[in-house]
Motif scaffolding. Structure first.
Motif, PDB file in Angstrom:
ATOM      1  N   UNK A   8       0.762  -1.371  -0.111  1.00  0.00           N
ATOM      2  CA  UNK A   8      -0.091   0.114  -0.067  1.00  0.00           C
ATOM      3  C   UNK A   8       0.778   1.356   0.241  1.00  0.00           C
ATOM      4  N   UNK A   9       2.055   1.287   0.540  1.00  0.00           N
ATOM      5  CA  UNK A   9       2.972   2.375   0.425  1.00  0.00           C
ATOM      6  C   UNK A   9       3.170   2.642  -0.994  1.00  0.00           C
ATOM      7  N   UNK A  10       3.538   1.642  -1.838  1.00  0.00           N
ATOM      8  CA  UNK A  10       3.726   1.850  -3.070  1.00  0.00           C
ATOM      9  C   UNK A  10       2.705   2.292  -4.006  1.00  0.00           C
ATOM     10  N   UNK A  11       1.338   1.683  -3.656  1.00  0.00           N
ATOM     11  CA  UNK A  11       0.516   2.340  -4.476  1.00  0.00           C
ATOM     12  C   UNK A  11      -0.144   3.448  -3.885  1.00  0.00           C
ATOM     13  N   UNK A  12      -0.129   3.759  -2.644  1.00  0.00           N
ATOM     14  CA  UNK A  12      -0.545   5.185  -2.049  1.00  0.00           C
ATOM     15  C   UNK A  12      -1.840   4.945  -1.137  1.00  0.00           C
ATOM     16  N   UNK A  54     -10.613   2.190  -7.283  1.00  0.00           N
ATOM     17  CA  UNK A  54      -9.476   2.804  -8.275  1.00  0.00           C
ATOM     18  C   UNK A  54      -8.165   1.811  -8.272  1.00  0.00           C
ATOM     19  N   UNK A  55      -7.949   0.729  -7.728  1.00  0.00           N
ATOM     20  CA  UNK A  55      -7.198  -0.025  -7.934  1.00  0.00           C
ATOM     21  C   UNK A  55      -7.198  -0.835  -9.370  1.00  0.00           C
ATOM     22  N   UNK A  56      -6.025  -1.142  -9.855  1.00  0.00           N
ATOM     23  CA  UNK A  56      -6.014  -1.895 -11.201  1.00  0.00           C
ATOM     24  C   UNK A  56      -6.132  -3.572 -10.476  1.00  0.00           C
ATOM     25  N   UNK A  84      -3.036  -4.593  -9.216  1.00  0.00           N
ATOM     26  CA  UNK A  84      -2.961  -4.082  -7.924  1.00  0.00           C
ATOM     27  C   UNK A  84      -3.691  -5.061  -6.963  1.00  0.00           C
ATOM     28  N   UNK A  85      -4.784  -5.338  -7.236  1.00  0.00           N
ATOM     29  CA  UNK A  85      -5.853  -6.099  -6.379  1.00  0.00           C
ATOM     30  C   UNK A  85      -5.151  -7.639  -6.045  1.00  0.00           C
ATOM     31  N   UNK A  86      -4.718  -8.074  -7.247  1.00  0.00           N
ATOM     32  CA  UNK A  86      -4.348  -9.445  -6.997  1.00  0.00           C
ATOM     33  C   UNK A  86      -2.943  -9.647  -6.480  1.00  0.00           C
ATOM     34  N   UNK A  87      -2.075  -8.631  -6.689  1.00  0.00           N
ATOM     35  CA  UNK A  87      -0.829  -8.260  -5.772  1.00  0.00           C
ATOM     36  C   UNK A  87      -1.130  -8.111  -4.289  1.00  0.00           C
ATOM     37  N   UNK A  88      -2.030  -7.330  -3.834  1.00  0.00           N
ATOM     38  CA  UNK A  88      -2.490  -7.339  -2.468  1.00  0.00           C
ATOM     39  C   UNK A  88      -2.978  -8.598  -2.183  1.00  0.00           C
TER      40      UNK A  88
END
Length: 68
Positions: A23-27, A34-36, A39-43
């Motif tokens: 989340x630090x990287x994403x913001x 708004x996540x791609x 990004x969701x899969x990475x989380x």
């Protein structure tokens, strides 16, 4: 509600710490909607992987002998 063991609670804390790094990287201000997809899969991968890694580390530290 599931009653978690102390090991599971510790594994969840570890998983949340790993999630926080991503989340630090994403913001932190980024809304979930708004996540791609990536990004969701990475989380999800980071959380599940972190939990599994912590549980495995706990299991490896357990010197319980198999009873057979």
């Amino acid at each position: 509600m599931v009653d978690l063991t102390e090991q599971e609670k510790a594994a969840l804390r570890h998983a949340v710490k790993m999630l926080a790094e991503v989340m630090e990287e994403i913001g932190w201000e980024t809304r979930l909607i708004d996540l791609t997809e990536t990004q969701v899969l990475t989380l999800a991968e980071v959380c599940v992987g972190g939990f599994q890694d912590a549980m495995l580390a706990t299991a490896k530290g357990d010197d319980t002998e198999v009873p057979f």
